[in-house]
Design a protein around this motif. Structure first.
Motif, PDB file in Angstrom:
ATOM      1  N   ALA A 162      11.300  15.235 -18.160  1.00 23.96           N
ATOM      2  CA  ALA A 162      10.891  16.635 -18.306  1.00 23.96           C
ATOM      3  C   ALA A 162      10.539  17.280 -16.973  1.00 23.96           C
ATOM      4  O   ALA A 162      10.673  18.499 -16.815  1.00 23.96           O
ATOM      5  N   ALA A 163      10.098  16.494 -16.018  1.00 21.95           N
ATOM      6  CA  ALA A 163       9.790  17.040 -14.699  1.00 21.95           C
ATOM      7  C   ALA A 163      11.053  17.403 -13.926  1.00 21.95           C
ATOM      8  O   ALA A 163      11.029  18.283 -13.064  1.00 21.95           O
ATOM      9  N   VAL A 164      12.157  16.747 -14.254  1.00 23.18           N
ATOM     10  CA  VAL A 164      13.422  16.984 -13.543  1.00 23.18           C
ATOM     11  C   VAL A 164      14.244  18.098 -14.190  1.00 23.18           C
ATOM     12  O   VAL A 164      14.863  18.915 -13.499  1.00 23.18           O
ATOM     13  N   ILE A 165      14.261  18.153 -15.505  1.00 17.80           N
ATOM     14  CA  ILE A 165      15.120  19.066 -16.257  1.00 17.80           C
ATOM     15  C   ILE A 165      15.063  20.526 -15.810  1.00 17.80           C
ATOM     16  O   ILE A 165      16.109  21.191 -15.742  1.00 17.80           O
TER      17      ILE A 165
ATOM     18  N   LYS B 175      -2.582  21.062 -16.764  1.00 16.53           N
ATOM     19  CA  LYS B 175      -3.656  20.887 -15.796  1.00 16.53           C
ATOM     20  C   LYS B 175      -3.134  20.753 -14.375  1.00 16.53           C
ATOM     21  O   LYS B 175      -3.708  21.318 -13.439  1.00 16.53           O
ATOM     22  N   VAL B 176      -2.029  20.031 -14.211  1.00 14.35           N
ATOM     23  CA  VAL B 176      -1.529  19.788 -12.841  1.00 14.35           C
ATOM     24  C   VAL B 176      -0.336  20.683 -12.486  1.00 14.35           C
ATOM     25  O   VAL B 176       0.379  20.425 -11.525  1.00 14.35           O
ATOM     26  N   LYS B 177      -0.127  21.744 -13.279  1.00 12.84           N
ATOM     27  CA  LYS B 177       0.807  22.810 -12.935  1.00 12.84           C
ATOM     28  C   LYS B 177       2.248  22.345 -12.747  1.00 12.84           C
ATOM     29  O   LYS B 177       2.974  22.863 -11.922  1.00 12.84           O
ATOM     30  N   VAL B 178       2.682  21.392 -13.588  1.00  8.46           N
ATOM     31  CA  VAL B 178       4.038  20.861 -13.458  1.00  8.46           C
ATOM     32  C   VAL B 178       5.091  21.937 -13.629  1.00  8.46           C
ATOM     33  O   VAL B 178       6.089  21.978 -12.904  1.00  8.46           O
ATOM     34  N   PHE B 179       4.881  22.848 -14.572  1.00  8.36           N
ATOM     35  CA  PHE B 179       5.926  23.807 -14.926  1.00  8.36           C
ATOM     36  C   PHE B 179       5.628  25.227 -14.453  1.00  8.36           C
ATOM     37  O   PHE B 179       6.242  26.173 -14.931  1.00  8.36           O
ATOM     38  N   GLU B 180       4.737  25.405 -13.528  1.00 11.31           N
ATOM     39  CA  GLU B 180       4.449  26.744 -13.017  1.00 11.31           C
ATOM     40  C   GLU B 180       5.474  27.166 -11.984  1.00 11.31           C
ATOM     41  O   GLU B 180       6.111  26.335 -11.344  1.00 11.31           O
TER      42      GLU B 180
END
Length: 204
Positions: free
Chosen positions: A167-170, A199-204
């Motif tokens: 999901a972090a790559v997609i 919380k750690v803003k992965v998708f911002e």
């Protein structure tokens, strides 16, 4: 673990995002060290001892020093969430699936997406790159869609470190892989809703 893990990165949305997300999901303490490339902080002798390539992410966990995001996540999930976010070795079939998706996310998917950040120097080059990514995304759908049409997570056992990596790559190929593709759209909505990712803003 006697002290928080040291996580070296440049920003929240570089390849350290998946490491940070995993640490949050596991409630493992860590300390962010954000390095400024333009100030030469990734090229100091001290940092080069940790990562000779002068790249990120890198972690220091006691006497373990590790770079490469997939390797870091494999290590962390096994050490701190074995049998939960990382399937046990004796569950051979599930562990094989888990390893496949961890490697697929960086070895196949991210390797293609990375071209959009390095092969776009001219309009002609950009056109070739985007055509390539679009074509490859159709192949990725052939393996991702059948799985995510029948289950919520990439493993039938439920949420795992493989989902974090994937999901972090997609998002890098969102327009070609997710947009207008219901199985991936639903999957990414689930991933974006996870409190640790928020919380750690992965998708911002």
């Amino acid at each position: 673990m006697t002290k928080p893990i040291d996580l070296y990165a440049m920003a929240y949305q570089d390849r350290s995002d998946r490491v940070r997300w995993l640490l949050e999901e596991m409630n493992v303490p860590y300390t962010n060290h954000f390095l400024k490339k333009k100030d030469g902080e990734m090229n100091t002798p001290e940092y080069r001892k940790l990562n000779p390539m002068g790249r990120v992410p890198t972690i220091v966990d006691g006497d373990i020093v590790l770079h490469e995001s997939a390797a870091i996540c494999l290590y962390l999930a096994d050490r701190y969430s074995y049998g939960k976010l990382a399937p046990k070795m004796d569950d051979v079939k599930l562990r094989a699936e888990y390893t496949k998706w961890m490697v697929f996310s960086v070895g196949s998917l991210e390797a293609v997406i990375a071209r959009m950040f390095t092969h776009v120097n001219t309009p002609e080059e950009s056109a070739v790159t985007y055509k390539y990514v679009k074509e490859q995304s159709e192949f990725f759908k052939l393996v991702l869609n059948p799985v995510l049409e029948k289950q919520d997570y990439i493993l039938e056992s439920g949420f795992s470190a493989a989902d974090i990596m994937l999901a972090a790559v997609i998002p890098g190929a969102h327009d070609y892989l997710v947009k207008g593709n219901p199985p991936l759209e639903r999957y990414m909505e689930r991933m974006k809703a996870r409190p640790a990712a928020i919380k750690v803003k992965v998708f911002e």
